[in-house]
Design an enzyme around this catalytic site. Sequence first.
Site, PDB file in Angstrom:
ATOM      1  N   CYS A  26    -106.130  45.530  43.297  1.00 48.97           N
ATOM      2  CA  CYS A  26    -107.574  45.315  43.363  1.00 48.97           C
ATOM      3  C   CYS A  26    -108.012  43.983  42.758  1.00 48.97           C
ATOM      4  O   CYS A  26    -109.193  43.643  42.791  1.00 48.97           O
ATOM      5  CB  CYS A  26    -108.305  46.480  42.717  1.00 48.97           C
ATOM      6  SG  CYS A  26    -108.029  48.005  43.630  1.00 48.97           S
ATOM      7  N   HIS A  76    -122.093  45.675  53.955  1.00 49.98           N
ATOM      8  CA  HIS A  76    -121.454  44.473  54.490  1.00 49.98           C
ATOM      9  C   HIS A  76    -121.687  43.243  53.607  1.00 49.98           C
ATOM     10  O   HIS A  76    -121.868  42.133  54.090  1.00 49.98           O
ATOM     11  CB  HIS A  76    -121.891  44.211  55.939  1.00 49.98           C
ATOM     12  CG  HIS A  76    -121.186  45.114  56.891  1.00 49.98           C
ATOM     13  ND1 HIS A  76    -121.578  46.424  57.091  1.00 49.98           N
ATOM     14  CD2 HIS A  76    -120.101  44.926  57.667  1.00 49.98           C
ATOM     15  CE1 HIS A  76    -120.764  46.990  57.965  1.00 49.98           C
ATOM     16  NE2 HIS A  76    -119.849  46.111  58.320  1.00 49.98           N
ATOM     17  N   GLU A 131    -114.981  55.833  46.820  1.00 54.37           N
ATOM     18  CA  GLU A 131    -114.446  54.511  47.123  1.00 54.37           C
ATOM     19  C   GLU A 131    -113.384  54.599  48.217  1.00 54.37           C
ATOM     20  O   GLU A 131    -113.214  53.675  49.009  1.00 54.37           O
ATOM     21  CB  GLU A 131    -113.859  53.899  45.854  1.00 54.37           C
ATOM     22  CG  GLU A 131    -113.527  52.438  45.999  1.00 54.37           C
ATOM     23  CD  GLU A 131    -113.106  51.829  44.689  1.00 54.37           C
ATOM     24  OE1 GLU A 131    -113.916  51.094  44.101  1.00 54.37           O
ATOM     25  OE2 GLU A 131    -111.967  52.085  44.259  1.00 54.37           O
TER      26      GLU A 131
END
Length: 159
Positions: A26, A76, A131
Site C-alpha cells: 500500500c 474517482h 476497502e
Amino acid sequence: MLGEVTVCKIFSFDAAHQLVGHKGKCANVHGHTYRLEVVLKGKPVAEEGRSDEGFVVDFGDIKALVKEQVVDLLDHAFLAKGDEPVLESLKESGSKTAVLSFRTTAENLASYITYTLKASGLPVYSVKLWETPTAWAEVLAADIPEEGPSYRLYGGCDL
C-alpha cells in the site's frame, strides 16, 4: 431508546490513494472500490399527514446528502494526506484529488465520513467503509467528539 429504528443506505465509490511509509504494497499508488454503509438511528416521524410519516429519514434524502457531502468529493479521486510524491503531478495533469490532510486509511476515512455526516445533521449511528470485499472499518458516531475525530497516524490496507 424505545421506539427507535435503525436504517441503512449503501453507496459505492472508486478512489486511489497511497500510504507513504507503509511497510507493504500500500506504499504504492493503488485504488479500491469502496463500499460505504451509512447506518442511521432515530424515531420515525409520527406526525400524521406528513409525507415523511413513518420514516427515520427518507432514503432519497439520505442518498442526496451522502452523495453531496461524501461521494461526489471522493469518487474517482486520488485521496491524499498531502505528502504523497505523486500528488503535485496529479494536480498539474488536472486529475481529481481530494486533499484530506490525514493518512487515508480505511479507519481514518470512516471517521471523516462519520463526522461529516453527523455535522450535516443526519442521525448517524455508524459508518462502515469496506476497502475490499473482505476488509472494513466501522466507526460509531457516538465515538466521534464534537470537535472532530483524532486521526490515526499509522494503519494498513488490505490488498
